[in-house]
Scaffold this motif. Structure first.
Motif, PDB file in Angstrom:
ATOM      1  N   HIS A 112      37.837  38.788  40.496  1.00 41.70           N
ATOM      2  CA  HIS A 112      39.202  38.914  40.984  1.00 41.70           C
ATOM      3  C   HIS A 112      39.448  38.276  42.411  1.00 41.70           C
ATOM      4  CE1 HIS A 112      43.313  40.486  41.625  1.00 41.70           C
ATOM      5  NE2 HIS A 112      42.720  41.029  42.724  1.00 41.70           N
ATOM      6  N   VAL A 113      38.566  38.677  43.120  1.00 41.77           N
ATOM      7  CA  VAL A 113      38.498  37.936  44.562  1.00 41.77           C
ATOM      8  C   VAL A 113      38.244  36.451  44.533  1.00 41.77           C
ATOM      9  CG1 VAL A 113      37.513  37.776  47.091  1.00 41.77           C
ATOM     10  CG2 VAL A 113      37.881  40.100  45.951  1.00 41.77           C
ATOM     11  N   LEU A 114      37.560  36.105  44.065  1.00 37.44           N
ATOM     12  CA  LEU A 114      37.212  34.724  43.944  1.00 37.44           C
ATOM     13  C   LEU A 114      38.421  33.743  43.265  1.00 37.44           C
ATOM     14  CD1 LEU A 114      33.410  34.526  43.116  1.00 37.44           C
ATOM     15  CD2 LEU A 114      34.568  34.083  45.272  1.00 37.44           C
ATOM     16  N   SER A 172      44.999  32.563  48.135  1.00 31.65           N
ATOM     17  CA  SER A 172      46.168  32.840  47.910  1.00 31.65           C
ATOM     18  C   SER A 172      46.296  34.310  48.487  1.00 31.65           C
ATOM     19  CB  SER A 172      46.711  32.688  46.598  1.00 31.65           C
ATOM     20  OG  SER A 172      45.856  33.430  45.663  1.00 31.65           O
ATOM     21  N   VAL A 173      45.608  35.204  47.569  1.00 33.47           N
ATOM     22  CA  VAL A 173      45.508  36.698  48.222  1.00 33.47           C
ATOM     23  C   VAL A 173      44.691  36.998  49.469  1.00 33.47           C
ATOM     24  CG1 VAL A 173      45.363  39.027  47.364  1.00 33.47           C
ATOM     25  CG2 VAL A 173      46.694  37.279  45.985  1.00 33.47           C
ATOM     26  N   TYR A 174      43.373  36.321  48.977  1.00 36.72           N
ATOM     27  CA  TYR A 174      42.182  36.599  49.886  1.00 36.72           C
ATOM     28  C   TYR A 174      42.181  35.321  50.732  1.00 36.72           C
ATOM     29  CZ  TYR A 174      41.609  40.345  46.779  1.00 36.72           C
ATOM     30  OH  TYR A 174      41.907  41.530  46.007  1.00 36.72           O
ATOM     31  N   MET A 175      42.442  35.344  52.292  1.00 36.18           N
ATOM     32  CA  MET A 175      42.387  34.235  52.947  1.00 36.18           C
ATOM     33  C   MET A 175      41.528  34.244  54.063  1.00 36.18           C
ATOM     34  SD  MET A 175      45.164  32.264  51.654  1.00 36.18           S
ATOM     35  CE  MET A 175      45.905  31.530  53.054  1.00 36.18           C
TER      36      MET A 175
END
Length: 117
Positions: A104-106, A111-114
């Protein structure tokens, strides 16, 4: 590993001008403390392999002193650190849940994880 054995590796490393130049050009000043700690923790100072290293030296084989944890420069390690310590909640997971959470993070990286660089 004791301090004396470790210092036998660290002192000659920094006494050699070419090694010192290599160190200074490889690492940025803010990385120097971590790099020295990595050198100090080098596996080459372990008592259990000293006899083997001496045997190799007598046979003309020299192993360069390498860092056992070069995370200061390893982008994959940096990314894993962020995933593990910043982006995932601290909780117990089974292998399937961990894989799902990491994917999910990858999938949402950028976008969500910067990265805040």
């Amino acid at each position: 590993m004791d301090h004396t054995a470790r210092m036998k590796v660290v002192e000659p490393y920094f006494a050699d001008p070419s090694k010192l130049q290599e160190f200074a050009s490889t690492y940025q000043p803010h990385q120097w403390a971590s790099a020295v700690r990595m050198l100090y923790d080098s596996v080459h100072t372990a008592r259990t392999i000293q006899a083997h290293l001496e045997l190799l030296r007598r046979k003309g084989v020299t192993l360069p002193c390498i860092f056992c944890r070069p995370t200061a420069l390893n982008r994959i390690e940096k990314l894993w650190y962020l995933i593990k310590h910043k982006w995932l909640d601290f909780k117990a997971r089974n292998a399937e849940t961990l894989e799902k959470n990491v994917l999910h993070v990858l999938d949402n990286f950028g976008s969500v994880y910067m990265l805040n660089c």
